[in-house]
Design a protein around this motif. Structure first.
Motif, short mmCIF file in Angstrom:
data_model
loop_
_atom_site.label_atom_id
_atom_site.label_comp_id
_atom_site.label_asym_id
_atom_site.label_seq_id
_atom_site.Cartn_x
_atom_site.Cartn_y
_atom_site.Cartn_z
N ALA A 1 -1.02 -1.89 0.49
CA ALA A 1 -1.72 -2.97 1.20
C ALA A 1 -0.94 -4.27 1.17
O ALA A 1 -1.44 -5.31 1.60
CB ALA A 1 -3.10 -3.17 0.58
N VAL A 2 0.29 -4.22 0.65
CA VAL A 2 0.99 -5.48 0.34
C VAL A 2 1.56 -6.19 1.57
O VAL A 2 1.69 -7.42 1.57
CB VAL A 2 2.04 -5.21 -0.77
N LEU A 3 1.86 -5.44 2.64
CA LEU A 3 2.40 -6.11 3.82
C LEU A 3 1.37 -7.14 4.34
O LEU A 3 1.70 -8.31 4.57
CB LEU A 3 2.74 -5.08 4.91
N GLY A 4 0.12 -6.70 4.49
CA GLY A 4 -0.93 -7.59 4.98
C GLY A 4 -1.22 -8.71 3.98
O GLY A 4 -1.52 -9.84 4.36
N MET A 5 -1.14 -8.38 2.68
CA MET A 5 -1.37 -9.41 1.66
C MET A 5 -0.27 -10.48 1.76
O MET A 5 -0.54 -11.68 1.70
CB MET A 5 -1.35 -8.80 0.25
N ALA A 6 0.97 -10.03 1.94
CA ALA A 6 2.09 -10.97 2.01
C ALA A 6 1.99 -11.83 3.26
O ALA A 6 2.26 -13.03 3.22
CB ALA A 6 3.41 -10.21 1.98
N ALA A 7 1.60 -11.21 4.39
CA ALA A 7 1.47 -11.97 5.63
C ALA A 7 0.43 -13.07 5.45
O ALA A 7 0.65 -14.23 5.84
CB ALA A 7 1.10 -11.03 6.77
#
Ligand SMILES: Nc1ncnc2c1ncn2[C@@H]1O[C@H](COP(=O)(O)OP(=O)(O)OP(=O)(O)O)[C@@H](O)[C@H]1O
Ligand SMILES: O=C(O)[C@H](O)CO
Length: 523
Positions: free
Chosen positions: A89-95
């Protein structure tokens, strides 16, 4: 051989279709609307636990003072903020984090599943993607959730960033499930391949995530507090999306910012239990022996703040709200479903029978025997938060359709070489159970789906079943028991009705374990 023969008729079928509104309806014995609603509820539940909104709930920035608030703690930003992350889920968290932090963010590195950016682009989920001139470097790896060379490269870049920090810096660590496979940095002389083989063997023999990650931590440079130690003396804030029952920060993604409390004896005990101690590679024995005599002891993590920002409980609360909006009386049974998939399937079969009897004739019992079996099995499964009594009372008073909701992660002990995942195997087993039980004039549908959109090494998120499944499958020449004996649930569902019972969302960009929905409706 039986499997090969059974799989043949479906080889020529078209690839799976994504779940799209308005697609052609599949004719079902027991009411199409229920199936449509179940799939809709799954998709909207997942939509409610996307990483961006969960991050925004935990983190806020006062642009004038540069004060970053994380729950009730504040941190002063002055061009001193760095970011690393690993997980499904980290791509969306980073965005979401970069959007919020803007110029305060100096540099970042994240490790995310192979193909996730393309999947988000295809799905039109722009909010889950980093902007073109992002300061965050993205590594994609760990295909099929297994650590690989790409993930190793990402882990080394993350370690390098962490090691370069000073006492003036703040490191924001974004963590979600799947993080263990995306942050592999085995302690030499253990190789990536050796670590991969050992974790695969443990998982196949039914080791739970606590056991698996105890071993992963012992063999890793970054897990079990290693990342926090690499970042010292910088301050570390970890924002964690939980995919483990009970949200234990030391287990999720193998706790890279949490001191490990396990010792070598714990590891040997686990390896013994799964019959793997004798066959350990020499490198693993060397690392374990070294850890035993390590004078520094476990990593200290006093400079770290670990915060859980979302979990399965949140997904179930949303599912309950949305099921009620669809006209169901909805009850959350448990967010901690664990245990062997066979027992969990039997639990849902018994529950459908007992609850079905309550719905038909409130106040009656399916039979004293089933009632007792259900309670005994619930006690055996040791589900700490189970609301069984409340759920049955709600069903008895419902006078209308009911939806029982649960979440967690059962375990599958692999026996065959078939293709499947926890959710598809559970659904298929529940389908078989339902077919064997008298359910009176109640329509029943059971759905099991992984919120990450990828169930085991398959392209489906899960599946849904009705009591007629096994008999309908038989008319297509498919024997449910044979598929189950080879852990071949995915092949079954691909063949059965051209894949119409599969949940096929693609990677969702989030990960808060699995959800189980049991729908009951009087005919
Ligand atoms: N053929 C199969 N049938 C049933 N289950 C399987 C099969 N092959 C693998 N599995 C199960 O799939 C699980 C791995 O699936 P997946 O990669 O979705 O894990 P996950 O728990 O969602 O990952 P993470 O927790 O790291 O996000 C293992 O528990 C494994 O036992
Ligand atoms: O990455 C992992 O270790 C699992 O998903 C549990 O968090």
């Amino acid at each position: 051989m039986a499997i090969v023969l059974q799989a043949l008729p479906c080889l020529a079928r078209a690839p799976l279709r994504p779940l799209l509104p308005g697609r052609p309806m599949v004719r079902l014995a027991s009411g199409m609307a229920l199936a449509e609603q179940a799939q809709h509820l799954f998709e909207s539940t997942v939509g409610a636990v996307l990483p961006g909104p969960m991050l925004h709930r935990a983190l806020s920035l006062d642009p004038s003072s540069g004060l970053l608030k994380v729950r009730d703690r504040s941190f002063q930003l002055r061009q001193n903020l760095y970011l690393v992350g690993f997980g499904k889920a980290v791509l969306g968290m980073a965005a979401a984090a970069e959007e919020l932090l803007g110029q305060h963010l100096v540099q970042g590195v994240i490790s995310v599943p192979k193909g996730i950016r393309a999947a988000m682009e295809r799905a039109g989920k722009q909010e889950m993607l980093l902007k073109p001139h992002s300061r965050v470097q993205v590594f994609e790896g760990a295909e099929d959730n297994l650590p690989d060379r790409d993930a190793l490269r990402a882990a080394l870049a993350i370690r390098q960033l962490a090691e370069g920090l000073t006492a003036d810096d703040l490191l924001l660590v974004l963590i979600s499930g799947g993080g263990s496979a995306l942050l592999p940095a085995p302690i030499p002389p253990v190789t990536l391949e050796e670590k991969q083989t050992l974790t695969k063997l443990l998982a196949a023999r039914g080791a739970n995530i606590q056991e698996l990650n105890t071993i992963r931590k012992a063999l890793s440079q970054l897990k079990g507090g290693g990342l926090a130690q690499a970042a010292y003396p910088a301050q570390v804030v970890s924002l964690i999306l939980s995919d483990v029952v009970g949200d234990p920060v030391e287990v999720i993604a193998s706790g890279p910012t949490v001191a490990s409390v396990h010792n070598v004896q714990d590891c040997l005990h686990i390896l013994n239990h799964y019959g793997l101690r004798a066959a350990l590679p020499r490198s693993v024995k060397t690392v374990l022996a070294r850890a035993d005599s390590d004078p520094h002891g476990p990593h200290t993590c006093g400079h770290v703040l670990n915060v859980i920002i979302g979990s399965n409980t949140l997904a179930l609360a949303e599912a309950q709200r949305q099921a009620e909006a669809l006209g169901y009386r909805a009850v959350v049974l448990s967010a901690a479903i664990q245990g062997d998939v066979k027992s969990v399937a039997r639990f849902y079969g018994l529950l459908a029978q007992v609850a079905g009897a309550q719905l038909t004739l409130p106040g009656t019992r399916a039979s004293v025997e089933e009632d007792e079996q259900l309670r005994e099995l619930a006690a055996e499964l040791q589900l700490p938060d189970l609301q069984l009594k409340e759920a049955l009372e709600t069903v008895a008073g419902a006078r209308g359709p009911v939806c029982l909701l649960a979440g967690g992660e059962p375990t599958v002990q692999l026996q065959g070489s078939g293709k499947g995942g926890r959710n598809q195997e559970l659904a298929l087993r529940v389908g078989a159970e339902l077919g064997q039980r008298p359910l009176g004039s109640v329509d029943v549908l059971f759905l099991s789906g992984g919120t990450d959109g990828q169930d085991g090494p398959t392209e489906a998120a899960g599946a849904w079943v009705v009591p007629e499944l096994a008999s309908q499958a038989a008319t297509e020449g498919l024997d449910v028991a044979t598929f189950l004996s080879h852990n071949d649930s995915h092949t079954f569902f691909r063949c059965f009705r051209g894949g119409a019972h599969l949940l096929h969302t693609g990677l969702t960009g989030t990960n808060v374990m699995d959800v189980h929905f049991l729908f009951l409706r009087l005919r």
